[in-house]
Scaffold this motif. Structure first.
Motif, PDB file in Angstrom:
ATOM      1  N   ASP A  88       0.827  -1.208   0.000  1.00 60.79           N
ATOM      2  CA  ASP A  88       0.000   0.000   0.000  1.00 60.79           C
ATOM      3  C   ASP A  88       0.860   1.257   0.000  1.00 60.79           C
ATOM      4  N   LYS A  89       1.989   1.211   0.716  1.00 54.78           N
ATOM      5  CA  LYS A  89       2.890   2.356   0.725  1.00 54.78           C
ATOM      6  C   LYS A  89       3.415   2.643  -0.688  1.00 54.78           C
ATOM      7  N   GLU A  90       3.873   1.606  -1.373  1.00 51.69           N
ATOM      8  CA  GLU A  90       4.400   1.789  -2.728  1.00 51.69           C
ATOM      9  C   GLU A  90       3.312   2.287  -3.677  1.00 51.69           C
ATOM     10  N   LYS A  91       2.114   1.790  -3.515  1.00 53.10           N
ATOM     11  CA  LYS A  91       1.005   2.236  -4.357  1.00 53.10           C
ATOM     12  C   LYS A  91       0.750   3.726  -4.159  1.00 53.10           C
ATOM     13  N   ASN A  92       0.750   4.168  -2.912  1.00 57.51           N
ATOM     14  CA  ASN A  92       0.536   5.585  -2.623  1.00 57.51           C
ATOM     15  C   ASN A  92       1.659   6.448  -3.196  1.00 57.51           C
ATOM     16  N   ILE A  93       2.889   5.979  -3.039  1.00 57.18           N
ATOM     17  CA  ILE A  93       4.039   6.742  -3.538  1.00 57.18           C
ATOM     18  C   ILE A  93       3.991   6.856  -5.057  1.00 57.18           C
ATOM     19  N   TYR A  94       3.733   5.773  -5.753  1.00 54.56           N
ATOM     20  CA  TYR A  94       3.691   5.798  -7.213  1.00 54.56           C
ATOM     21  C   TYR A  94       2.529   6.636  -7.727  1.00 54.56           C
ATOM     22  N   THR A  95       1.396   6.588  -7.025  1.00 62.15           N
ATOM     23  CA  THR A  95       0.238   7.383  -7.450  1.00 62.15           C
ATOM     24  C   THR A  95       0.526   8.874  -7.331  1.00 62.15           C
ATOM     25  N   LEU A  96       1.124   9.284  -6.209  1.00 61.67           N
ATOM     26  CA  LEU A  96       1.463  10.699  -6.034  1.00 61.67           C
ATOM     27  C   LEU A  96       2.553  11.141  -7.002  1.00 61.67           C
ATOM     28  N   ALA A  97       3.534  10.259  -7.245  1.00 60.67           N
ATOM     29  CA  ALA A  97       4.603  10.586  -8.191  1.00 60.67           C
ATOM     30  C   ALA A  97       4.031  10.785  -9.587  1.00 60.67           C
ATOM     31  N   TYR A  98       3.113   9.921  -9.984  1.00 61.77           N
ATOM     32  CA  TYR A  98       2.476  10.058 -11.294  1.00 61.77           C
ATOM     33  C   TYR A  98       1.691  11.362 -11.371  1.00 61.77           C
ATOM     34  N   PHE A  99       0.996  11.718 -10.295  1.00 67.08           N
ATOM     35  CA  PHE A  99       0.212  12.953 -10.291  1.00 67.08           C
ATOM     36  C   PHE A  99       1.115  14.171 -10.480  1.00 67.08           C
ATOM     37  N   TYR A 100       2.230  14.230  -9.741  1.00 62.66           N
ATOM     38  CA  TYR A 100       3.120  15.388  -9.847  1.00 62.66           C
ATOM     39  C   TYR A 100       3.788  15.463 -11.223  1.00 62.66           C
ATOM     40  N   GLN A 101       4.005  14.334 -11.866  1.00 60.48           N
ATOM     41  CA  GLN A 101       4.559  14.351 -13.224  1.00 60.48           C
ATOM     42  C   GLN A 101       3.518  14.779 -14.242  1.00 60.48           C
ATOM     43  N   TRP A 102       2.270  14.392 -14.004  1.00 59.94           N
ATOM     44  CA  TRP A 102       1.217  14.680 -14.984  1.00 59.94           C
ATOM     45  C   TRP A 102       0.679  16.097 -14.843  1.00 59.94           C
ATOM     46  N   TYR A 103       0.493  16.553 -13.605  1.00 58.06           N
ATOM     47  CA  TYR A 103      -0.123  17.858 -13.379  1.00 58.06           C
ATOM     48  C   TYR A 103       0.955  18.936 -13.388  1.00 58.06           C
ATOM     49  N   LEU A 104       0.957  19.776 -14.418  1.00 56.78           N
ATOM     50  CA  LEU A 104       2.007  20.766 -14.595  1.00 56.78           C
ATOM     51  C   LEU A 104       1.561  22.188 -14.259  1.00 56.78           C
ATOM     52  N   ASN A 105       0.319  22.343 -13.815  1.00 54.02           N
ATOM     53  CA  ASN A 105      -0.186  23.674 -13.481  1.00 54.02           C
ATOM     54  C   ASN A 105       0.140  24.022 -12.018  1.00 54.02           C
ATOM     55  N   ASP A 106      -0.146  25.278 -11.662  1.00 54.80           N
ATOM     56  CA  ASP A 106       0.188  25.760 -10.327  1.00 54.80           C
ATOM     57  C   ASP A 106      -0.750  25.170  -9.281  1.00 54.80           C
ATOM     58  N   ILE A 107      -0.162  24.647  -8.235  1.00 58.60           N
ATOM     59  CA  ILE A 107      -0.899  24.221  -7.039  1.00 58.60           C
ATOM     60  C   ILE A 107      -0.057  24.575  -5.818  1.00 58.60           C
ATOM     61  N   LYS A 108      -0.701  24.596  -4.678  1.00 64.20           N
ATOM     62  CA  LYS A 108       0.008  24.868  -3.427  1.00 64.20           C
ATOM     63  C   LYS A 108      -0.645  24.039  -2.330  1.00 64.20           C
ATOM     64  N   ILE A 109       0.158  23.279  -1.601  1.00 60.98           N
ATOM     65  CA  ILE A 109      -0.342  22.481  -0.484  1.00 60.98           C
ATOM     66  C   ILE A 109       0.137  23.124   0.811  1.00 60.98           C
ATOM     67  N   ILE A 110      -0.811  23.473   1.685  1.00 59.08           N
ATOM     68  CA  ILE A 110      -0.495  24.193   2.913  1.00 59.08           C
ATOM     69  C   ILE A 110      -1.032  23.414   4.110  1.00 59.08           C
ATOM     70  N   ASN A 178     -10.044  16.788 -12.248  1.00 54.48           N
ATOM     71  CA  ASN A 178      -8.894  15.945 -12.592  1.00 54.48           C
ATOM     72  C   ASN A 178      -8.074  15.586 -11.353  1.00 54.48           C
ATOM     73  N   ILE A 179      -7.857  16.560 -10.482  1.00 53.41           N
ATOM     74  CA  ILE A 179      -7.112  16.297  -9.248  1.00 53.41           C
ATOM     75  C   ILE A 179      -7.875  15.318  -8.369  1.00 53.41           C
ATOM     76  N   ASP A 180      -9.182  15.514  -8.283  1.00 58.19           N
ATOM     77  CA  ASP A 180     -10.012  14.604  -7.488  1.00 58.19           C
ATOM     78  C   ASP A 180      -9.910  13.184  -8.026  1.00 58.19           C
ATOM     79  N   ARG A 181      -9.902  13.044  -9.331  1.00 56.27           N
ATOM     80  CA  ARG A 181      -9.850  11.711  -9.953  1.00 56.27           C
ATOM     81  C   ARG A 181      -8.500  11.041  -9.730  1.00 56.27           C
ATOM     82  N   LEU A 182      -7.415  11.801  -9.764  1.00 58.91           N
ATOM     83  CA  LEU A 182      -6.077  11.210  -9.692  1.00 58.91           C
ATOM     84  C   LEU A 182      -5.587  11.000  -8.255  1.00 58.91           C
TER      85      LEU A 182
END
Length: 218
Positions: A88-110, A178-182
């Motif tokens: 499950d850890k690897e799945k979460n890491i790969y999913t987030l890594a894919y999201f950051y590679q795919w989503y190229l627009n501005d976001i901010k996590i606070i 799109n963010i919600d889906r990914l």
């Protein structure tokens, strides 16, 4: 033999470089000072000109000042990674890594810390205290009430929010979906009420103020 030759002295003076005369009354400097005085700083006439936000739309999006676009705030549900197995850890890491590679627009996590709201539980215990007369039961309820009061005063909840930006509302709505889906499989996305969004912005703009609860319906 003459000690002072007037002709040679005159020739030496003619050949020497002429020094530029300077004066404190420089017309260019005077004109520059006048120009600086004439250029007055424009004072903003209202808070709307100073604020980075000018409106909240019917869709619940915030409109930025100076035609800089729109943004929305969603909450990311945190997860205890230590309770997950390796798969499950690897799945979460790969999913987030894919999201950051795919989503190229501005976001901010606070991440923000908010006080724990135990007012509902305290009201429930107070109602029971009013109805019971048993000494042992009242002692237990009083202890529980003190615990809730201590938690509300001393403890905080850490919550994570994502700011999503776009030039127009339609594009912003599409990016949120799109963010919600990914991301939803790893970090469930929670839509926030307008009240809670305003409370988040209040805390960001008033970091030295008293903590304000992030209340509001989700």
């Amino acid at each position: 033999m003459a000690l002072f030759d007037e002709k040679q002295t005159k020739n030496r003076l003619d050949r020497s470089p002429k020094q530029k005369r300077t004066t404190v009354f420089d017309e260019s400097n005077i004109q520059e000072q006048k120009d600086k005085k004439s250029r007055k700083v424009k004072i903003k006439s209202s808070f709307a000109e100073l604020s980075p936000l000018i409106d909240i739309t019917a869709n619940g999006y915030f409109q930025l000042n100076h035609e800089e676009g729109y943004f929305d705030i969603v909450q990311l549900t945190s997860k205890d990674i230590y309770a997950l197995n390796n798969a499950d850890k690897e799945k979460n890491i790969y999913t987030l890594a894919y999201f950051y590679q795919w989503y190229l627009n501005d976001i901010k996590i606070i991440p923000l810390n908010f006080p724990v709201d135990t007012s509902t539980q305290q009201r429930h215990i107070l109602q029971k205290l009013d109805k019971t007369t048993k000494k042992e039961y009242r002692f237990f309820l009083q202890q529980k009430l003190k615990e809730l009061q201590f938690i509300e005063k001393e403890r905080t909840n850490r919550e994570y929010y994502m700011f999503i930006y776009a030039d127009d509302e339609y594009t912003l709505h599409s990016r949120i979906n799109n963010i919600d889906r990914l991301v939803n499989m790893v970090l469930p996305v929670v839509k926030l009420s307008d009240e809670k969004k305003i409370n988040i912005l209040y805390k960001l703009f008033n970091l030295n103020s008293k903590n304000k609860t992030a209340g509001g319906e989700m």
